[in-house]
Scaffold this motif. Sequence first.
Motif, PDB file in Angstrom:
ATOM      1  N   TYR A  10       7.676   4.081 -15.273  1.00 44.11           N
ATOM      2  CA  TYR A  10       7.419   5.495 -14.981  1.00 44.11           C
ATOM      3  C   TYR A  10       5.915   5.743 -14.826  1.00 44.11           C
ATOM      4  CZ  TYR A  10       6.976  10.502 -15.660  1.00 44.11           C
ATOM      5  OH  TYR A  10       6.635  11.813 -15.518  1.00 44.11           O
ATOM      6  N   VAL A  11       5.127   5.210 -15.738  1.00 40.76           N
ATOM      7  CA  VAL A  11       3.675   5.391 -15.679  1.00 40.76           C
ATOM      8  C   VAL A  11       3.101   4.749 -14.417  1.00 40.76           C
ATOM      9  CG1 VAL A  11       1.494   4.765 -16.803  1.00 40.76           C
ATOM     10  CG2 VAL A  11       3.387   5.656 -18.167  1.00 40.76           C
ATOM     11  N   ALA A  12       3.540   3.535 -14.103  1.00 38.76           N
ATOM     12  CA  ALA A  12       3.039   2.857 -12.904  1.00 38.76           C
ATOM     13  C   ALA A  12       3.445   3.606 -11.639  1.00 38.76           C
ATOM     14  CB  ALA A  12       3.558   1.418 -12.866  1.00 38.76           C
ATOM     15  N   LEU A  13       4.649   4.148 -11.617  1.00 36.20           N
ATOM     16  CA  LEU A  13       5.106   4.908 -10.461  1.00 36.20           C
ATOM     17  C   LEU A  13       4.311   6.199 -10.288  1.00 36.20           C
ATOM     18  CD1 LEU A  13       7.227   4.898  -8.211  1.00 36.20           C
ATOM     19  CD2 LEU A  13       8.707   6.197  -9.736  1.00 36.20           C
ATOM     20  N   THR A  14       4.029   6.887 -11.390  1.00 36.17           N
ATOM     21  CA  THR A  14       3.226   8.112 -11.279  1.00 36.17           C
ATOM     22  C   THR A  14       1.788   7.796 -10.887  1.00 36.17           C
ATOM     23  OG1 THR A  14       2.845   8.097 -13.665  1.00 36.17           O
ATOM     24  CG2 THR A  14       4.647   9.481 -12.851  1.00 36.17           C
ATOM     25  N   MET A  15       1.260   6.668 -11.337  1.00 36.61           N
ATOM     26  CA  MET A  15      -0.087   6.266 -10.911  1.00 36.61           C
ATOM     27  C   MET A  15      -0.111   5.987  -9.409  1.00 36.61           C
ATOM     28  SD  MET A  15      -1.272   3.744 -14.017  1.00 36.61           S
ATOM     29  CE  MET A  15      -2.580   3.043 -13.071  1.00 36.61           C
ATOM     30  N   ALA A  16       0.922   5.326  -8.907  1.00 33.74           N
ATOM     31  CA  ALA A  16       0.994   5.028  -7.474  1.00 33.74           C
ATOM     32  C   ALA A  16       1.157   6.321  -6.680  1.00 33.74           C
ATOM     33  CB  ALA A  16       2.138   4.069  -7.195  1.00 33.74           C
ATOM     34  N   ALA A  17       1.956   7.261  -7.191  1.00 31.91           N
ATOM     35  CA  ALA A  17       2.129   8.538  -6.498  1.00 31.91           C
ATOM     36  C   ALA A  17       0.822   9.317  -6.467  1.00 31.91           C
ATOM     37  CB  ALA A  17       3.225   9.358  -7.178  1.00 31.91           C
ATOM     38  N   ALA A  18       0.083   9.304  -7.565  1.00 33.04           N
ATOM     39  CA  ALA A  18      -1.208   9.990  -7.600  1.00 33.04           C
ATOM     40  C   ALA A  18      -2.187   9.353  -6.614  1.00 33.04           C
ATOM     41  CB  ALA A  18      -1.779   9.952  -9.008  1.00 33.04           C
ATOM     42  N   GLU A  19      -2.136   8.050  -6.495  1.00 35.22           N
ATOM     43  CA  GLU A  19      -3.002   7.347  -5.544  1.00 35.22           C
ATOM     44  C   GLU A  19      -2.629   7.711  -4.105  1.00 35.22           C
ATOM     45  OE1 GLU A  19      -5.838   4.764  -3.990  1.00 35.22           O
ATOM     46  OE2 GLU A  19      -5.544   5.181  -6.118  1.00 35.22           O
ATOM     47  N   ALA A  20      -1.335   7.782  -3.832  1.00 40.10           N
ATOM     48  CA  ALA A  20      -0.889   8.080  -2.465  1.00 40.10           C
ATOM     49  C   ALA A  20      -1.170   9.525  -2.082  1.00 40.10           C
ATOM     50  CB  ALA A  20       0.596   7.783  -2.331  1.00 40.10           C
ATOM     51  N   GLY A  25      -7.085   8.745  -1.602  1.00 42.08           N
ATOM     52  CA  GLY A  25      -6.168   7.623  -1.751  1.00 42.08           C
ATOM     53  C   GLY A  25      -5.502   7.230  -0.455  1.00 42.08           C
ATOM     54  N   THR A  26      -4.926   6.042  -0.455  1.00 37.74           N
ATOM     55  CA  THR A  26      -4.204   5.537   0.714  1.00 37.74           C
ATOM     56  C   THR A  26      -2.841   5.002   0.274  1.00 37.74           C
ATOM     57  OG1 THR A  26      -5.082   3.302   0.464  1.00 37.74           O
ATOM     58  CG2 THR A  26      -6.362   4.835   1.822  1.00 37.74           C
ATOM     59  N   LEU A  27      -1.968   4.812   1.228  1.00 39.09           N
ATOM     60  CA  LEU A  27      -0.673   4.222   0.907  1.00 39.09           C
ATOM     61  C   LEU A  27      -0.817   2.758   0.518  1.00 39.09           C
ATOM     62  CD1 LEU A  27       1.673   5.783   3.611  1.00 39.09           C
ATOM     63  CD2 LEU A  27       1.544   6.302   1.178  1.00 39.09           C
ATOM     64  N   ALA A  30      -1.802   2.747  -3.022  1.00 36.65           N
ATOM     65  CA  ALA A  30      -0.653   3.076  -3.865  1.00 36.65           C
ATOM     66  C   ALA A  30       0.265   1.868  -4.016  1.00 36.65           C
ATOM     67  CB  ALA A  30       0.113   4.245  -3.267  1.00 36.65           C
ATOM     68  N   PHE A  31       0.475   1.136  -2.933  1.00 35.30           N
ATOM     69  CA  PHE A  31       1.317  -0.057  -2.989  1.00 35.30           C
ATOM     70  C   PHE A  31       0.701  -1.115  -3.897  1.00 35.30           C
ATOM     71  CE2 PHE A  31       2.463  -4.258  -1.315  1.00 35.30           C
ATOM     72  CZ  PHE A  31       3.828  -4.218  -1.557  1.00 35.30           C
ATOM     73  N   ILE A  32      -0.593  -1.330  -3.761  1.00 39.89           N
ATOM     74  CA  ILE A  32      -1.272  -2.321  -4.604  1.00 39.89           C
ATOM     75  C   ILE A  32      -1.246  -1.885  -6.066  1.00 39.89           C
ATOM     76  CG2 ILE A  32      -3.529  -3.358  -5.104  1.00 39.89           C
ATOM     77  CD1 ILE A  32      -3.985  -3.406  -2.056  1.00 39.89           C
ATOM     78  N   THR A  33      -1.433  -0.592  -6.315  1.00 39.49           N
ATOM     79  CA  THR A  33      -1.349  -0.076  -7.685  1.00 39.49           C
ATOM     80  C   THR A  33       0.033  -0.322  -8.273  1.00 39.49           C
ATOM     81  OG1 THR A  33      -2.994   1.620  -7.241  1.00 39.49           O
ATOM     82  CG2 THR A  33      -1.530   2.008  -9.096  1.00 39.49           C
ATOM     83  N   LEU A  34       1.061  -0.013  -7.492  1.00 39.74           N
ATOM     84  CA  LEU A  34       2.427  -0.218  -7.973  1.00 39.74           C
ATOM     85  C   LEU A  34       2.704  -1.696  -8.223  1.00 39.74           C
ATOM     86  CD1 LEU A  34       5.115   1.190  -8.578  1.00 39.74           C
ATOM     87  CD2 LEU A  34       5.750   0.770  -6.210  1.00 39.74           C
ATOM     88  N   LEU A  35       2.215  -2.547  -7.364  1.00 43.74           N
ATOM     89  CA  LEU A  35       2.444  -3.980  -7.508  1.00 43.74           C
ATOM     90  C   LEU A  35       1.688  -4.550  -8.711  1.00 43.74           C
ATOM     91  CD1 LEU A  35       3.829  -6.416  -6.093  1.00 43.74           C
ATOM     92  CD2 LEU A  35       1.656  -6.805  -4.958  1.00 43.74           C
ATOM     93  N   LEU A  36       0.388  -4.237  -8.812  1.00 39.17           N
ATOM     94  CA  LEU A  36      -0.431  -4.846  -9.861  1.00 39.17           C
ATOM     95  C   LEU A  36      -0.273  -4.202 -11.235  1.00 39.17           C
ATOM     96  CD1 LEU A  36      -3.733  -5.554  -7.911  1.00 39.17           C
ATOM     97  CD2 LEU A  36      -1.883  -7.125  -8.458  1.00 39.17           C
ATOM     98  N   TYR A  37       0.062  -2.913 -11.278  1.00 39.87           N
ATOM     99  CA  TYR A  37       0.248  -2.246 -12.570  1.00 39.87           C
ATOM    100  C   TYR A  37       1.707  -2.128 -12.972  1.00 39.87           C
ATOM    101  CZ  TYR A  37      -4.609  -0.760 -12.846  1.00 39.87           C
ATOM    102  OH  TYR A  37      -5.968  -0.737 -12.935  1.00 39.87           O
ATOM    103  N   GLY A  38       2.623  -2.322 -12.033  1.00 41.59           N
ATOM    104  CA  GLY A  38       4.022  -2.105 -12.333  1.00 41.59           C
ATOM    105  C   GLY A  38       4.879  -3.350 -12.235  1.00 41.59           C
TER     106      GLY A  38
END
Length: 88
Positions: A10-20, A25-27, A30-38
């Motif tokens: 949930y936290v990683a998904l919200t971080m990626a959404a905030a990035e996007a 931010g860029t998509l 957001a994808f890299i954030t979701l991959l590396l943090y989630g």
Amino acid sequence: MYLVAIAWAYVALTMAAAEALSPQGTLLGAFITLLLYGVLPLGLLLYILGTPGRKRRRRAAESLAEGDASGHAAAGPAEGLAAEREEA
């Protein structure tokens, strides 16, 4: 174990959404954030925490295979219980 994984996802998904959704931010970010943090940390965590269960299942399968190879019946949960009577 799964509660921590769900909360982390949930936290990683919200971080990626905030990035996007951020103006800077860029998509891709957001994808890299979701991959590396989630995905990667969760995969590693669940793999490590699942090790005892995998060992337990492997040992049970090996002991079942050894029981079949020796010609003896494998010990089941009903071993030691009285046989059921059939009514005529």
